[in-house]
Design an enzyme around this catalytic site. Structure first.
Site, mmCIF file in Angstrom:
data_model
loop_
_atom_site.group_PDB
_atom_site.id
_atom_site.type_symbol
_atom_site.label_atom_id
_atom_site.label_comp_id
_atom_site.label_asym_id
_atom_site.label_seq_id
_atom_site.Cartn_x
_atom_site.Cartn_y
_atom_site.Cartn_z
ATOM 1 N N ARG A 24 0.824 -1.202 0.000
ATOM 2 C CA ARG A 24 0.000 0.000 0.000
ATOM 3 C C ARG A 24 0.862 1.257 0.000
ATOM 4 O O ARG A 24 2.084 1.196 0.209
ATOM 5 C CB ARG A 24 -0.892 0.028 1.249
ATOM 6 C CG ARG A 24 -0.095 0.017 2.557
ATOM 7 C CD ARG A 24 -0.989 0.142 3.765
ATOM 8 N NE ARG A 24 -0.193 0.176 4.994
ATOM 9 C CZ ARG A 24 -0.585 0.745 6.116
ATOM 10 N NH1 ARG A 24 -1.765 1.348 6.179
ATOM 11 N NH2 ARG A 24 0.177 0.738 7.204
ATOM 12 N N THR A 135 12.877 3.544 8.150
ATOM 13 C CA THR A 135 12.411 2.809 6.983
ATOM 14 C C THR A 135 12.508 3.648 5.717
ATOM 15 O O THR A 135 12.053 4.795 5.678
ATOM 16 C CB THR A 135 10.960 2.350 7.170
ATOM 17 O OG1 THR A 135 10.858 1.611 8.383
ATOM 18 C CG2 THR A 135 10.511 1.482 6.000
ATOM 19 N N LYS A 160 15.846 0.131 7.344
ATOM 20 C CA LYS A 160 14.923 -0.935 6.931
ATOM 21 C C LYS A 160 14.414 -0.579 5.544
ATOM 22 O O LYS A 160 13.747 0.441 5.359
ATOM 23 C CB LYS A 160 13.768 -1.044 7.928
ATOM 24 C CG LYS A 160 12.741 -2.118 7.569
ATOM 25 C CD LYS A 160 11.704 -2.227 8.675
ATOM 26 C CE LYS A 160 10.603 -3.207 8.315
ATOM 27 N NZ LYS A 160 9.623 -3.363 9.403
ATOM 28 N N LYS A 162 12.253 -1.198 2.175
ATOM 29 C CA LYS A 162 11.074 -1.862 1.629
ATOM 30 C C LYS A 162 11.367 -2.351 0.206
ATOM 31 O O LYS A 162 11.859 -1.586 -0.633
ATOM 32 C CB LYS A 162 9.881 -0.906 1.615
ATOM 33 C CG LYS A 162 9.370 -0.534 2.999
ATOM 34 C CD LYS A 162 8.705 -1.715 3.695
ATOM 35 C CE LYS A 162 8.051 -1.298 4.997
ATOM 36 N NZ LYS A 162 7.347 -2.422 5.655
ATOM 37 N N ASP A 191 12.409 -5.611 4.042
ATOM 38 C CA ASP A 191 11.030 -6.040 4.308
ATOM 39 C C ASP A 191 10.294 -6.129 2.979
ATOM 40 O O ASP A 191 10.020 -5.118 2.335
ATOM 41 C CB ASP A 191 10.332 -5.049 5.231
ATOM 42 C CG ASP A 191 8.951 -5.536 5.658
ATOM 43 O OD1 ASP A 191 8.542 -6.624 5.222
ATOM 44 O OD2 ASP A 191 8.283 -4.815 6.433
ATOM 45 N N GLU A 219 12.432 -9.611 6.183
ATOM 46 C CA GLU A 219 11.090 -9.812 6.737
ATOM 47 C C GLU A 219 10.111 -10.307 5.682
ATOM 48 O O GLU A 219 10.097 -9.807 4.555
ATOM 49 C CB GLU A 219 10.543 -8.490 7.286
ATOM 50 C CG GLU A 219 10.939 -8.149 8.689
ATOM 51 C CD GLU A 219 10.175 -6.935 9.175
ATOM 52 O OE1 GLU A 219 8.934 -7.041 9.371
ATOM 53 O OE2 GLU A 219 10.791 -5.875 9.344
ATOM 54 N N ASP A 244 6.545 -11.967 9.785
ATOM 55 C CA ASP A 244 5.797 -10.804 10.263
ATOM 56 C C ASP A 244 4.312 -11.059 10.094
ATOM 57 O O ASP A 244 3.636 -11.508 11.017
ATOM 58 C CB ASP A 244 6.246 -9.548 9.512
ATOM 59 C CG ASP A 244 5.521 -8.288 9.983
ATOM 60 O OD1 ASP A 244 4.693 -8.374 10.909
ATOM 61 O OD2 ASP A 244 5.772 -7.215 9.411
ATOM 62 N N LYS A 268 3.808 -7.309 16.553
ATOM 63 C CA LYS A 268 3.187 -5.986 16.525
ATOM 64 C C LYS A 268 1.919 -6.035 17.371
ATOM 65 O O LYS A 268 1.124 -6.970 17.246
ATOM 66 C CB LYS A 268 2.846 -5.572 15.083
ATOM 67 C CG LYS A 268 4.082 -5.348 14.213
ATOM 68 C CD LYS A 268 3.700 -5.043 12.774
ATOM 69 C CE LYS A 268 4.955 -4.820 11.928
ATOM 70 N NZ LYS A 268 4.635 -4.698 10.490
ATOM 71 N N ILE A 298 1.669 2.233 10.637
ATOM 72 C CA ILE A 298 1.868 3.682 10.629
ATOM 73 C C ILE A 298 1.042 4.258 11.772
ATOM 74 O O ILE A 298 -0.168 4.437 11.671
ATOM 75 C CB ILE A 298 1.462 4.300 9.274
ATOM 76 C CG1 ILE A 298 2.338 3.728 8.159
ATOM 77 C CG2 ILE A 298 1.618 5.819 9.317
ATOM 78 C CD1 ILE A 298 3.820 4.017 8.303
ATOM 79 N N ASP A 321 11.585 -1.383 15.655
ATOM 80 C CA ASP A 321 11.184 -0.656 14.444
ATOM 81 C C ASP A 321 10.100 0.346 14.829
ATOM 82 O O ASP A 321 8.909 0.082 14.683
ATOM 83 C CB ASP A 321 10.674 -1.661 13.404
ATOM 84 C CG ASP A 321 10.237 -0.990 12.113
ATOM 85 O OD1 ASP A 321 10.716 0.114 11.810
ATOM 86 O OD2 ASP A 321 9.389 -1.578 11.403
ATOM 87 N N ASP A 323 9.975 3.929 14.003
ATOM 88 C CA ASP A 323 10.223 5.218 13.343
ATOM 89 C C ASP A 323 8.962 5.935 12.881
ATOM 90 O O ASP A 323 9.028 7.092 12.463
ATOM 91 C CB ASP A 323 11.153 5.023 12.144
ATOM 92 C CG ASP A 323 10.596 4.025 11.126
ATOM 93 O OD1 ASP A 323 9.735 3.205 11.502
ATOM 94 O OD2 ASP A 323 11.024 4.055 9.968
#
Length: 360
Positions: A24, A135, A160, A162, A191, A219, A244, A268, A298, A321, A323
């Site tokens: 996304r 990230t 990190k 993406k 990730d 990840e 994850d 998480k 987020i 993680d 940030d």
């Protein structure tokens, strides 16, 4: 110490820059804030962001779950019988893990204040300072390299990255461009957010190993439900693989661990349903010698504060993680964790240490 009221508020904070993953693109951090007030006037706060592509929740579904199901189930209940209270939260509806997490963290905030302890000390008190990564979201290789260089200049030593979008070759170009920009010293973790097939993941990771790109871990390289595929990737590559999206519950964690499908687990709160269940996942992983990361969606500083208190309290949680608040254009929370570039210090205030929240 009974729950007297449960209120919800909508929150929206624009990001400084669009955040892009294989799943996304986010431009605004939306959330439902939860405020629990007890009959002794202690108040606790929690947060639930809607992450449709991972938890399946929207702002409306989170509001409904809290106000129409969770609130009637726990209103008037005592926080001092917390095991029974958390059991009620888990059993009164299926799924809705972010909604549960927001209520869970608000309860823990109240408990910390009642005990006159910062939450991380109530939970275990292992450490009071963490180092977060930053990230780099998916863009063209040159733009990602520029972003990585900026984050390094801002003081971050762990990046990190993406990946998992476009082609494998494009992902490798992204990592090469970033490594050329930042040099050999920074830690780089990837990730893929389920963006690769099993064969693509094995091919990509082996290429990165051959190119000596210095990747710390990767990840969720494949689909969340493909545990056999995750196992195949772990067995056929050398870089550690972290599960994850494959792990929401302690039952998911048990399956991943027993089948030896991953080397690490990312916990998480928005997946686990809150701190109470997250503690169980971490203890299970620890009993098998599997280290954990704690990450986030987020989220604003409210949700990150709760996650950081949980992470700081446990020895087995070795990667962080957190940030997301640094990506936001403003901070609606006064108090909570204290950011100093890449380091996060936990406040010695009781509970989460949240002093006030700006509600629009």
């Amino acid at each position: 110490m009974n729950i007297q009221s449960i209120e919800t508020f909508r929150m929206a904070v624009p990001l400084k820059k669009p955040f892009k993953t294989a799943l996304r693109t986010v431009t605004v951090a939306e959330a439902i804030y939860v405020k629990i007030t007890c009959d002794n006037q202690i108040t606790g706060w929690g947060e639930a962001p809607p992450t449709h592509v991972i938890t399946g929740e929207s702002l409306l579904s989170i509001e409904y779950a809290i106000q129409s199901i969770l609130k009637p189930a726990i209103l008037g209940k005592t926080l001092l019988n917390r095991e029974k209270l958390f059991q009620t939260i888990q059993q009164c509806l299926a799924g809705n893990t972010s909604a549960k997490a927001a209520v869970d963290m608000a309860i823990y905030d109240c408990l910390g204040q009642k005990c006159r302890l910062p939450l991380y000390q109530l939970l275990g008190g292992y450490r009071s300072k963490l180092e977060t990564d930053y990230t780099v979201s998916i863009n063209e290789p040159n733009e990602m390299a520029t972003d990585a260089g900026k984050y390094m200049a801002d003081g971050f030593n762990i990046l990190k990255i993406k990946v998992g979008k476009d082609t494998i070759e494009k992902d490798i170009q992204r990592i090469q461009a970033i490594r050329d920009e930042v040099g050999p010293s920074p830690v780089i973790r990837l990730d893929a957010n389920q963006g690769w097939t099993v064969n693509e993941a094995v091919y990509a990771i082996r290429r990165m190993e051959d190119l000596n790109l210095g990747i710390e871990l990767i990840e969720q390289p494949v689909s969340a439900h493909d545990i056999e595929g995750l196992k195949k990737v772990s067995q056929q590559t050398l870089i550690p693989i972290m599960a994850d999206e494959s792990v929401f519950s302690i039952f998911d964690a048990r399956r991943v661990i027993e089948t030896r499908s991953a080397d690490m687990i990312n916990i998480k709160l928005m997946k686990s349903g809150g701190i109470h269940q997250a503690l169980k996942i971490n203890k299970l992983a620890e009993s098998f010698g599997i280290p954990c990361m704690v990450g986030s969606m987020i989220e604003t500083k409210l949700g990150i504060t709760a996650a950081a208190h949980f992470a700081a309290s446990q020895k087995n949680i070795t990667h962080f993680d957190f940030d997301a608040p640094l990506m936001l254009s403003s901070d609606p929370v006064k108090g909570g964790v204290i950011f100093d570039k890449n380091f996060i210090t936990l406040s010695e205030d009781y509970g989460l240490g949240v002093q006030s929240v700006k509600i629009d």
